[in-house]
Design a protein around this motif. Structure first.
Motif, PDB file in Angstrom:
ATOM      1  N   GLY A  34      -6.134  -3.097  -4.095  1.00  0.00           N
ATOM      2  CA  GLY A  34      -5.020  -3.417  -4.988  1.00  0.00           C
ATOM      3  C   GLY A  34      -3.668  -3.330  -4.311  1.00  0.00           C
ATOM      4  N   THR A  35      -3.613  -2.708  -3.134  1.00  0.00           N
ATOM      5  CA  THR A  35      -2.340  -2.627  -2.404  1.00  0.00           C
ATOM      6  C   THR A  35      -1.900  -4.028  -1.972  1.00  0.00           C
ATOM      7  OG1 THR A  35      -2.993  -0.469  -1.529  1.00  0.00           O
ATOM      8  CG2 THR A  35      -1.162  -1.588  -0.410  1.00  0.00           C
ATOM      9  N   ARG A  36      -0.631  -4.341  -2.193  1.00  0.00           N
ATOM     10  CA  ARG A  36      -0.101  -5.607  -1.698  1.00  0.00           C
ATOM     11  C   ARG A  36       0.268  -5.447  -0.219  1.00  0.00           C
ATOM     12  NH1 ARG A  36       4.806  -7.410  -4.535  1.00  0.00           N
ATOM     13  NH2 ARG A  36       5.221  -5.178  -4.453  1.00  0.00           N
ATOM     14  N   VAL A  37      -0.084  -6.442   0.573  1.00  0.00           N
ATOM     15  CA  VAL A  37       0.150  -6.354   2.018  1.00  0.00           C
ATOM     16  C   VAL A  37       0.678  -7.674   2.582  1.00  0.00           C
ATOM     17  CG1 VAL A  37      -1.594  -4.559   2.471  1.00  0.00           C
ATOM     18  CG2 VAL A  37      -2.274  -6.986   2.464  1.00  0.00           C
ATOM     19  N   THR A  61       6.414 -10.147  -4.703  1.00  0.00           N
ATOM     20  CA  THR A  61       5.424 -10.860  -3.887  1.00  0.00           C
ATOM     21  C   THR A  61       6.035 -12.096  -3.236  1.00  0.00           C
ATOM     22  OG1 THR A  61       3.604 -10.045  -5.218  1.00  0.00           O
ATOM     23  CG2 THR A  61       3.238 -12.134  -4.076  1.00  0.00           C
ATOM     24  N   ARG A  85      -7.344   2.321   5.036  1.00  0.00           N
ATOM     25  CA  ARG A  85      -6.044   3.006   4.963  1.00  0.00           C
ATOM     26  C   ARG A  85      -5.342   2.815   3.624  1.00  0.00           C
ATOM     27  NH1 ARG A  85      -3.111  -0.095   9.200  1.00  0.00           N
ATOM     28  NH2 ARG A  85      -1.187   0.991   8.660  1.00  0.00           N
ATOM     29  N   PHE A  86      -5.498   1.645   3.012  1.00  0.00           N
ATOM     30  CA  PHE A  86      -4.746   1.351   1.796  1.00  0.00           C
ATOM     31  C   PHE A  86      -5.709   1.156   0.627  1.00  0.00           C
ATOM     32  CE2 PHE A  86      -2.384  -0.488   5.408  1.00  0.00           C
ATOM     33  CZ  PHE A  86      -1.302   0.378   5.387  1.00  0.00           C
ATOM     34  N   PRO A  87      -5.397   1.715  -0.558  1.00  0.00           N
ATOM     35  CA  PRO A  87      -6.280   1.536  -1.709  1.00  0.00           C
ATOM     36  C   PRO A  87      -6.441   0.056  -2.058  1.00  0.00           C
ATOM     37  CG  PRO A  87      -4.486   3.084  -2.213  1.00  0.00           C
ATOM     38  CD  PRO A  87      -4.205   2.520  -0.865  1.00  0.00           C
ATOM     39  N   GLU A 108      -3.369  -9.170  -1.408  1.00  0.00           N
ATOM     40  CA  GLU A 108      -3.713  -7.900  -2.067  1.00  0.00           C
ATOM     41  C   GLU A 108      -5.078  -7.462  -1.539  1.00  0.00           C
ATOM     42  OE1 GLU A 108      -3.386  -8.061  -6.449  1.00  0.00           O
ATOM     43  OE2 GLU A 108      -5.311  -6.994  -6.450  1.00  0.00           O
ATOM     44  N   ASN A 111       6.988  -1.114  -3.351  1.00  0.00           N
ATOM     45  CA  ASN A 111       6.866  -1.366  -4.793  1.00  0.00           C
ATOM     46  C   ASN A 111       7.991  -2.227  -5.350  1.00  0.00           C
ATOM     47  OD1 ASN A 111       4.456  -0.268  -5.480  1.00  0.00           O
ATOM     48  ND2 ASN A 111       5.273   1.815  -5.731  1.00  0.00           N
ATOM     49  N   PRO A 157       1.972  -2.564   4.215  1.00  0.00           N
ATOM     50  CA  PRO A 157       2.070  -2.486   2.758  1.00  0.00           C
ATOM     51  C   PRO A 157       3.427  -2.995   2.286  1.00  0.00           C
ATOM     52  CG  PRO A 157       2.299  -0.307   3.731  1.00  0.00           C
ATOM     53  CD  PRO A 157       1.978  -1.234   4.861  1.00  0.00           C
ATOM     54  N   CYS A 172       1.673 -13.296   1.225  1.00  0.00           N
ATOM     55  CA  CYS A 172       1.575 -11.920   0.735  1.00  0.00           C
ATOM     56  C   CYS A 172       0.227 -11.855   0.019  1.00  0.00           C
ATOM     57  CB  CYS A 172       2.724 -11.619  -0.222  1.00  0.00           C
ATOM     58  SG  CYS A 172       2.618  -9.981  -0.961  1.00  0.00           S
TER      59      CYS A 172
END
Lengths: 360, 360
Positions: A91-94, A139, A87-89, A76, A135, A132, A74
């Motif tokens: 800091g987004t966890r992916v 992790t 696509r993702f800000p 970030e 929330n 993503p 996992c």
């Protein structure tokens, strides 16, 4: 950046160049990365793999070159390379399937000499592969997506139609992932076998109905008893020649990956049994074809998962339909990876150890 | 009665007791019986088979006891045992799957120490298994039902859906039967490979579209070219990751039955290829599981045929849809069986030799 590096047949901590995202790629920070049994195998068999380039998975292994392993992660989002949609800000966890495409070649993250895997502080991934992490999902749990997807895929490849009775041979992380995927599909009974008491306990926790110690009792005769007593057994056909009640078809999952296991399973199996070979045996193995011919056995070798199966697995974990917590038995920083490789050889102590490369 | 007997690792002519039909059984006169490659294997490996009872097909082999082999026959009804309906007049020519049931155990005709096979003047069969041979069909052709049914079954077990491109590795009688069954199903292209020029000629006669000499060219790259050029190739999917055109799925029939062939096929195969193992390898073989895992190969081991497939094969031969004449290359009496076993080792000279046990 800091990384646990495979070098000269050992895992050492060293500084390695941080990867630079190329077109379509994303730079990520590795938050957690599970240690896979295949990594232990590759460390042990790197030389043999190099001499057998035709059997290598993806990138050929060159034992003279460094490799940063780790493909169960996992991460970030840190930064985007050129040609990305961002696509993702940041800091987004992916999560992501562990591969990228460069020059139309698939590069395996965690099994490449050119890009680092998850035992390093940073990796590059492909933007279209990013998923993503919800929330509410930790992790640690998200990092288990990859090994659990292996089970989901193996069960898909088994093409179950509902009349089979399953046996899982070996309850390491691969076998436990298969058990969990079978449970998710509502398959019963699930018979599972492992020599380790702790692994048998985990097999039960993950959803096995009947758990066998092969030192005490043959998994195959246990499977036969379970099959005869099962709902499927009640509907099994009669042999038109002998009038004998047949057993329902068996589907056996090989989750050990050690030479000799397939042959043993062939001895134990009933006619018409299908094997799904999920354990990754990196050595030469022996079989007796006549044994398989006489029973008309089917062997389906499987690898990894599709992108869709991977995404569904992450969703199952997020929704609590697959509970991965019991599998996580340890947590180390980069300097603990070498020791963790050794510790993982003890099935009583460990199932899955997570590496957090930003920690010492 | 006279018979060619397997005794002490050799084929000898001797008088043996004529079989007595038990309940439900029919006494028949053997008109013609083909020599199967498996019989040559059993003669050679009887000792090894006896030491591996778990791999034996049906009756366990005891090299100290006589065995009259022969399971590819056309026969004539001589007399009926008790408990029979006497469905066919004495003198009717019949074929039958080569097994009977005694004490709820399946006994393989031709691989039993208790009842003789087709290298003897008389046999016993089960009345319900008898299939009358149509008047217009010669005894020789009818005797080829059994080996051709092996091909029909192998192709059924391949579960072809029409998008595959096939490769037949080895064009002995088993490979030729597979080619003929593929042709019957309208499967094209059929790629076939054999080192023997005569076997390659027969492969073409039986319906192979592209015939390869492995000494001159890799059967696997030939298969790739054929797959790319085929109708199926035009519809093959694109790899979503690399954008590369994929090849249509391969179905490879292993019709050699010698150690090492499966491993070679694994090296040559494309990802997702399915193998149907029809050749009967009676020795231990080696595989490299990682090779099969990396390509997600599927191995379906097959044996014999169903009663329905056997009956359909006889009908196909009767209706001229399967032409077996090119396969029949010799004819011997009981005293010629030992020599025929040797002659059959030369693929240039022979494909199928028929035994006529009533002749010297």
């Amino acid at each position: 950046m800091r990384a646990a590096v495979m070098r000269n047949g050992a895992i050492v901590v060293d500084d390695v160049p941080a990867p630079v995202p190329q077109s379509g790629e994303v730079l990520v920070k590795t938050l957690a990365c599970g240690i896979c049994g295949s990594d232990l195998h590759v460390l042990q068999h790197a030389g043999a793999l190099a001499r057998n380039p035709e059997v290598a998975l993806g990138t050929a292994v060159d034992p003279r070159r460094d490799m940063v392993m780790g493909h169960e992660f996992c991460a970030e989002v840190l930064d985007y390379g050129p040609g990305t949609g961002q696509r993702f800000p940041v800091g987004t966890r992916v999560c992501s399937v562990p591969n990228i495409v460069r020059q139309q070649q698939i590069v395996g993250i965690g099994y490449s000499h050119d890009v680092p895997g998850g035992y390093a502080e940073q990796m590059v991934l492909m933007e279209p592969s990013l998923l993503p992490v919800a929330n509410g999902l930790s992790t640690d749990r998200a990092a288990l997506t990859e090994p659990m997807a292996v089970g989901v895929h193996a069960v898909e490849m088994a093409r179950l139609s509902g009349d089979e009775v399953t046996l899982v041979v070996g309850c390491g992380p691969v076998g436990l992932a298969v058990i969990s995927a079978l449970k998710l599909k509502g398959v019963h009974p699930i018979v599972a076998a492992d020599f380790s008491p702790e692994r048998r306990r985990l097999a039960e926790v993950m959803g096995a109905d009947i758990v066998i110690d092969p030192a005490a009792r043959s998994p195959y005769s246990s499977w036969e008893d379970a099959a005869r007593a099962s709902e499927q057994g009640a509907w099994a056909p009669v042999n038109p020649l002998t009038g004998e009640q047949r057993l329902p078809p068996g589907v056996f999952f090989e989750c050990v990956g050690v030479p000799g296991v397939i042959d043993q399973m062939m001895v134990g199996a009933q006619p018409g049994c299908r094997f799904v070979i999920v354990g990754v045996c990196m050595e030469q193995d022996h079989i007796r074809p006549l044994l398989a011919i006489g029973k008309e056995l089917n062997l389906q070798f499987v690898l990894a998962y599709t992108a869709d199966e991977f995404a569904r697995t992450l969703q199952h974990i997020a929704e609590g339909e697959i509970d991965v917590d019991p599998l996580i038995t340890g947590r180390v920083g980069v300097s603990g990876v070498a020791r963790a490789f050794t510790d993982l050889k003890s099935p009583e102590a460990h199932a899955k150890i997570l590496v957090e490369p930003w920690h010492e």
